[in-house]
Scaffold this motif. Structure first.
Motif, mmCIF file in Angstrom:
data_model
loop_
_atom_site.group_PDB
_atom_site.id
_atom_site.type_symbol
_atom_site.label_atom_id
_atom_site.label_comp_id
_atom_site.label_asym_id
_atom_site.label_seq_id
_atom_site.Cartn_x
_atom_site.Cartn_y
_atom_site.Cartn_z
ATOM 1 N N LEU A 188 3.873 11.268 4.002
ATOM 2 C CA LEU A 188 3.265 10.395 5.012
ATOM 3 C C LEU A 188 3.826 10.686 6.391
ATOM 4 C CD1 LEU A 188 1.395 8.104 5.773
ATOM 5 C CD2 LEU A 188 3.211 6.480 5.153
ATOM 6 N N MET A 215 0.852 -1.202 0.000
ATOM 7 C CA MET A 215 0.000 0.000 0.000
ATOM 8 C C MET A 215 0.886 1.249 0.000
ATOM 9 S SD MET A 215 -2.976 1.116 2.708
ATOM 10 C CE MET A 215 -3.895 -0.391 2.418
ATOM 11 N N ASP A 216 0.654 2.157 -0.957
ATOM 12 C CA ASP A 216 1.507 3.337 -1.033
ATOM 13 C C ASP A 216 1.041 4.425 -0.068
ATOM 14 O OD1 ASP A 216 -0.729 4.465 -2.192
ATOM 15 O OD2 ASP A 216 0.072 4.459 -4.226
ATOM 16 N N ALA A 217 1.839 5.510 0.010
ATOM 17 C CA ALA A 217 1.559 6.589 0.970
ATOM 18 C C ALA A 217 0.220 7.254 0.694
ATOM 19 C CB ALA A 217 2.689 7.616 0.935
ATOM 20 N N ASP A 218 -0.115 7.476 -0.578
ATOM 21 C CA ASP A 218 -1.378 8.136 -0.912
ATOM 22 C C ASP A 218 -2.576 7.319 -0.434
ATOM 23 O OD1 ASP A 218 -0.075 10.248 -2.087
ATOM 24 O OD2 ASP A 218 -0.232 9.456 -4.129
ATOM 25 N N ALA A 219 -2.491 6.012 -0.576
ATOM 26 C CA ALA A 219 -3.587 5.146 -0.136
ATOM 27 C C ALA A 219 -3.739 5.188 1.384
ATOM 28 C CB ALA A 219 -3.346 3.712 -0.604
ATOM 29 N N GLY A 258 9.062 13.426 3.889
ATOM 30 C CA GLY A 258 8.053 12.675 3.152
ATOM 31 C C GLY A 258 6.645 13.005 3.605
#
Length: 217
Positions: free
Chosen positions: A176, A1-5, A174
């Protein structure tokens, strides 16, 4: 799962927390089912709607994102049913409010930065995103003055979190990490304010008694 998700999930948690807060306030005011849903919905998306309108981003995000409305309304319905049968502890009420304020404020700062707002505008828009929903909620349930204006440090916590997010963003941290740190900043300030009873200085108006314009002339 990426940061945007992950950030999107965090955002859904934040607006869901505000939806629960709105339904609980509606329950205390003895509103009916649709009244409670309306308060929960406006509490959840009211701040973001004001922010996006001020930024000129219309139609606002929740009008073309079915997940947001489905999530908010589902949570509001679940909360409405739950509070009819379960005694809700006060700490849980505070927790939903803290989560909503912290997450939604930081998302507001993020959106303002993405729109190239000035630093001061970023901070103001973050606070508006965080507190507008609660103001709308209190107005609809006839709570006067709105609780955030008289309770422990609230809007100032939102402001501090927005400043923290902006500083980390400018420093190249970053997204997140910056989001998590800023959310924790707001949550920590609110928890400490509630625990220690911290308040900012309140407005005081000193008026000379029995003195009118005619007496001054």
């Amino acid at each position: 799962m990426d940061a945007d998700a992950i950030i999107r999930i965090v955002y859904l948690i934040g607006i869901s927390s505000f939806a629960v807060s709105g339904v609980l306030a509606a329950a205390r005011a003895h509103l009916d089912f649709f009244g409670a849903l309306l308060v929960g919905l406006l509490c959840a998306v009211g701040g973001g709607t004001l922010r996006e309108t001020l930024l000129g981003n219309t139609p606002v995000y929740w009008m073309h994102d079915p997940v947001i409305l489905a999530t908010v309304l589902s949570v509001a319905i679940a909360a409405f049913v739950l509070v009819r049968f379960v005694v809700i502890p006060r700490w849980l009420l505070e927790l939903t409010d803290i989560a909503g304020l912290a997450i939604v404020s930081v998302i507001g700062a993020k959106a303002a930065i993405a729109a190239d707002a000035t630093p001061l505008a970023v901070f103001i828009l973050a606070v508006l995103t965080g507190v507008t929903g609660e103001i709308i909620r209190d107005l609809l349930v006839a709570q006067s003055p709105p609780t955030l204006l008289v309770r422990e440090i609230y809007a100032a916590a939102s402001f501090a979190g927005a400043v923290m997010y902006w500083v980390l963003h400018v420093a190249g941290v970053g997204d997140l990490t910056a989001t998590v740190v800023a959310v924790l900043t707001i949550a920590t300030i609110r928890v400490l304010a509630i625990w220690r009873g911290w308040h900012l200085p309140k407005a005081r108006l000193r008026v000379q008694p029995n003195s009118g314009i005619a007496d001054e002339l």
